[in-house]
Design a protein around this motif. Sequence first.
Motif, PDB file in Angstrom:
ATOM      1  N   GLU A  45     -28.932   0.375 -39.683  1.00  0.00           N
ATOM      2  CA  GLU A  45     -29.067   0.090 -38.254  1.00  0.00           C
ATOM      3  C   GLU A  45     -27.769   0.354 -37.502  1.00  0.00           C
ATOM      4  O   GLU A  45     -27.784   0.896 -36.396  1.00  0.00           O
ATOM      5  N   GLU A  46     -26.633  -0.013 -38.108  1.00  0.00           N
ATOM      6  CA  GLU A  46     -25.357   0.197 -37.428  1.00  0.00           C
ATOM      7  C   GLU A  46     -25.074   1.688 -37.261  1.00  0.00           C
ATOM      8  O   GLU A  46     -24.516   2.111 -36.244  1.00  0.00           O
ATOM      9  N   GLY A  47     -25.453   2.476 -38.252  1.00  0.00           N
ATOM     10  CA  GLY A  47     -25.260   3.920 -38.144  1.00  0.00           C
ATOM     11  C   GLY A  47     -26.067   4.511 -37.000  1.00  0.00           C
ATOM     12  O   GLY A  47     -25.583   5.377 -36.265  1.00  0.00           O
ATOM     13  N   ILE A  48     -27.306   4.031 -36.828  1.00  0.00           N
ATOM     14  CA  ILE A  48     -28.134   4.525 -35.725  1.00  0.00           C
ATOM     15  C   ILE A  48     -27.554   4.079 -34.391  1.00  0.00           C
ATOM     16  O   ILE A  48     -27.559   4.845 -33.414  1.00  0.00           O
ATOM     17  N   LYS A  49     -27.016   2.858 -34.331  1.00  0.00           N
ATOM     18  CA  LYS A  49     -26.374   2.406 -33.089  1.00  0.00           C
ATOM     19  C   LYS A  49     -25.190   3.295 -32.728  1.00  0.00           C
ATOM     20  O   LYS A  49     -24.971   3.615 -31.551  1.00  0.00           O
ATOM     21  N   GLU A  50     -24.435   3.715 -33.734  1.00  0.00           N
ATOM     22  CA  GLU A  50     -23.297   4.602 -33.467  1.00  0.00           C
ATOM     23  C   GLU A  50     -23.772   5.935 -32.906  1.00  0.00           C
ATOM     24  O   GLU A  50     -23.146   6.494 -31.999  1.00  0.00           O
TER      25      GLU A  50
END
Length: 389
Positions: A262-267
């Motif tokens: 999820e954090e990668g997609i937010k980035e």
Amino acid sequence: MKMSKNYKKLCLVLGLSGIVGAGSVTAAQATRSLQATYRDIKVTYNNVQQTIAQEPFSVDGTVYVPLRAISDIFGATANWQPTTNTVALSGGASNNTNNATSQAEITNLNYQIAALQQELNAAKTELAQYKANEMINNNTQVNNNTSGSTITTDQLKVTENELNTEYADFFSNISFYYTLSLSGNEINVNIAYDTRSENTSYEKLSTSKIETYMKKLGDFIASKHQDIAISGTIEYTNESLEKASFTRSKTGKYSYAHSFDEEGIKEILEDETGNYFYFNNIGFSSLYINSYDVAIRDAKSTVNVKLYLSPDETFKTTWGQTKTNNLLSGKLTDSERKYAVEDQLEDLQEALMDLTNGYEVNIDVYYNTTNVIASINADGKVSTKTFEY
């Protein structure tokens, strides 16, 4: 601004009329004489020595520094009001100028960190190439071409070093390093990178580019070691995250898997938007995105994204509707609202689909965390909603 204990302990004297070596200190109804001692007392702020017009002094073990000098250091203004016997202070270290200065310093430090990171990556690549060349030179008599699983440690090491020489910089801004091992009747290759900036660059790669890269690695290893299965894993070591993997059968058939966090997609969303949601042709260009919410449903190959926009009065009166005689009316038609958002939504959906190798992507845009004002579903259909204000 909250004073530190040391700051409170430091007694300050106004010094608007100058400071005398020995004199009288007058309270509301009393006067007493004190003996001041001067001994070249210095004052520093953030390890930088400050210039003070009136020299600080000590009385009975307590250091006295002119209040006006201290005020100047912290960007405040000190004034003496004799009619009320009051020292008036205003301004201070939290003003906009100092904030701007601090922000400039932070920006400069971030730039220096990025530059140092690039130098570190270049040094790592150079070191890996040097070690690989050393190993190749030391193993010139080793023939690393094999068939089946009868592979010696030296033969596998030569292939590993060739990978570190030829494939370390396959993608710009990412320095991979490789480790080969033999597990039963299979060669395992660990592909690693370790910095946040490298992970940001990796997250921008499409799955097709990553799979092409993994196939090239597998084919290279297979050209050295025939008739053996090969498996590989890409790892972001800084957070111990497996990003992707592949297997290559003896006959050259490939399969791939990708991990999405999820954090990668937010980035990716932050990089794509610059933290702003843009509108077309409604007299209002953009709104700041306060936060992102991402939910990945691997079982259904779906990514659900929510963007929460910052409230704005002008946008509210442009997008929203008012009620008159129980009828809602606003400035925009349904088609105008759809036209305003569809480009941004389609671009975001396409970027996330590339990242997740075809996962279905749904995006909802919220105004003020409550009202959904625009959406795009997995089929690419854009819809909009208004709200009453």
